[in-house]
Design an enzyme around this catalytic site. Structure first.
Site, short mmCIF file in Angstrom:
data_model
loop_
_atom_site.label_atom_id
_atom_site.label_comp_id
_atom_site.label_asym_id
_atom_site.label_seq_id
_atom_site.Cartn_x
_atom_site.Cartn_y
_atom_site.Cartn_z
N GLY A 72 0.81 -1.21 0.00
CA GLY A 72 0.00 0.00 0.00
C GLY A 72 0.85 1.27 0.00
N THR A 73 1.92 1.25 0.75
CA THR A 73 2.78 2.43 0.85
C THR A 73 3.38 2.78 -0.51
OG1 THR A 73 3.31 1.89 3.14
CG2 THR A 73 4.84 3.36 1.99
N THR A 239 12.31 -7.50 -10.83
CA THR A 239 11.79 -8.86 -11.00
C THR A 239 10.57 -9.07 -10.11
OG1 THR A 239 13.99 -9.65 -11.52
CG2 THR A 239 12.40 -11.31 -10.80
N CYS A 327 1.21 2.45 12.64
CA CYS A 327 2.35 3.26 12.27
C CYS A 327 2.57 4.42 13.22
CB CYS A 327 2.18 3.79 10.85
SG CYS A 327 1.49 2.55 9.76
#
Ligand SMILES: *Cc1c(COP(=O)(O)O)cnc(C)c1O
Length: 398
Positions: A72-73, A239, A327
């Site tokens: 998400g970040t 990759t 967070c």
């Protein structure tokens, strides 16, 4: 002791079917999706399937509108910085966000502000809902992006995003949404919402950590963050994390299939919990919108209690909840979300987020309701402010 996990907005356990789907890609199917031999083709095919599963979950018209990221970040950073970098020279440098965004949006915009971009923070009401007139008034000729999260991770409030989408479209401005908390939990369709960019993350929907996706509407040109090989149609070099991508795909498929059942289950458990808390405990307020909320998320402020102390005390009883977002915990700053909805710092400090998941049971909720009131009372017994309040009440002054 049995532990009860009620912190699903921080992260979720990996669904057993997701894990099973991923394992072969750590074993025999370890190929690099860019290789032309059979190992590579197997990996490529797995990625193609996952891309369709993600597209399907959010109603994208084509899997090519999905790019895989590290979570998400990164998706939030890609959407916002990518737009800023591609539009700054041509259209302008003004970005509009809500004041209750996740730090992945908030701090990205703060970074851009230091680099000469202009950022407007909208207002929200006491439930955390933005004001559409306030949004219209904030738009300028130079506005290049509106970023409003679909559902808030701390209080669970759902925004009237489709209305935002109409305004953005009318004014020719790109709309990004951080939908990390709403994807898989409530019905969501990128066309109905009118979003151009949408962030999602696997580990919030019973997938693995470190993998997510960004939806980029066909025809939307934004810059890339990572440059290197020609992966993800030149939009995200590196990759591919094949096992992670397979896990996200499977988690998306399951989320779509189970959404209605989970929604009902979670709504009834959270309503039971909410009613029980409000009945058993005084000096408590619910934060966030009581109805326009995620089915799994509750947030309460317990007056005369320190949120961190409550969390540690509950943890000792086997109940795992959190203060606000994972967070921000560990910092003494009160949550910017709770501040934005108007909570004074002392009330915000006594706030706890309870976020349920598909595996929680009614017995677990009963246990929480048996345990929480006595834990709160014990903590309040140590509060001089509470003693003062009780004394005043006894004297008939309150
Ligand atoms: C968890 C979360 C994020 C960050 O996602 P990661 O995959 O952990 O980087 C962003 N936005 C919201 C609303 C979240 O809840």
């Amino acid at each position: 002791m049995k532990r009860i996990y009620l912190d699903h907005n921080a992260t979720t356990p990996v669904h057993p079917e997701v894990k099973a789907a991923m394992l072969p890609y750590y074993e025999d199917l370890f190929g690099n999706a860019s290789s032309v031999h059979s190992y590579g083709r197997e990996a490529r095919e797995a990625i193609d399937v996952a891309r369709e599963q993600v597209a399907e979950l959010i109603g994208a018209s084509s899997p090519t509108e999905i790019i895989f990221t590290s979570g998400g970040t990164e998706s939030d950073n890609h959407a916002i910085k990518g737009t800023a970098l591609s539009k700054a020279d041509k259209k302008g440098n003004h970005i509009i966000i809500s004041p209750i965004e996740h730090h992945a949006v908030e701090n990205t915009c703060e970074y851009l502000e230091k680099r000469g971009f202009e950022v407007t923070h909208l207002q929200v009401d006491k439930y955390g809902i933005i004001d559409l007139q306030n949004l219209e008034d904030a738009i300028k000729d130079t506005t290049i992006l509106i970023s409003v999260m679909h559902a808030n991770n701390e209080v669970g409030t759902i925004q009237p995003l489709a209305e935002v989408g109409k305004i953005a479209k009318e004014r020719g401005i790109l709309l990004h949404t951080d939908a990390v908390q709403s994807v898989g939990k409530i019905p969501l369709n990128v066309d109905e919402l009118g979003v151009d960019l949408l962030s999602l993350s696997a580990h919030k929907i019973y997938g693995p950590k470190g993998i997510g996706a960004l939806y980029i509407r066909k025809g939307t040109r934004i810059d890339s963050l990572l440059h290197g090989g020609h992966h993800e149609r030149n939009r995200r070099a590196g990759t591919e994390n094949v096992p992670g991508i397979v896990g996200l795909g499977k988690a998306s498929e399951i989320a779509k299939k189970e959404m209605e059942a989970n929604r009902e289950h979670l709504w009834s458990l959270t309503e039971k919990l909410r009613a029980g808390i409000q009945e058993e405990i005084e000096f408590v307020r619910q934060n966030g919108h009581p109805e326009q909320r995620l089915p799994n998320t509750l947030n309460f402020s317990f007056e005369f209690v320190e949120g961190e102390a409550l969390i540690l005390s509950l943890d000792m009883q086997g109940i795992c909840v959190s203060t606000g977002s994972a967070c921000t915990s560990g910092s003494l700053e009160p949550s910017h979300v709770l501040a934005a909805i108007g909570l004074p710092p002392e009330i915000a400090h006594g706030s706890v987020r309870i976020s349920l998941g598909r595996d929680n049971t009614e017995e677990e909720i009963n246990y929480v309701l048996e345990t929480l009131p006595s834990v709160v009372n014990r903590l309040r017994a140590m509060s001089p402010l509470y003693a003062d309040r009780m004394k005043k009440r006894k004297e008939g002054k309150l």
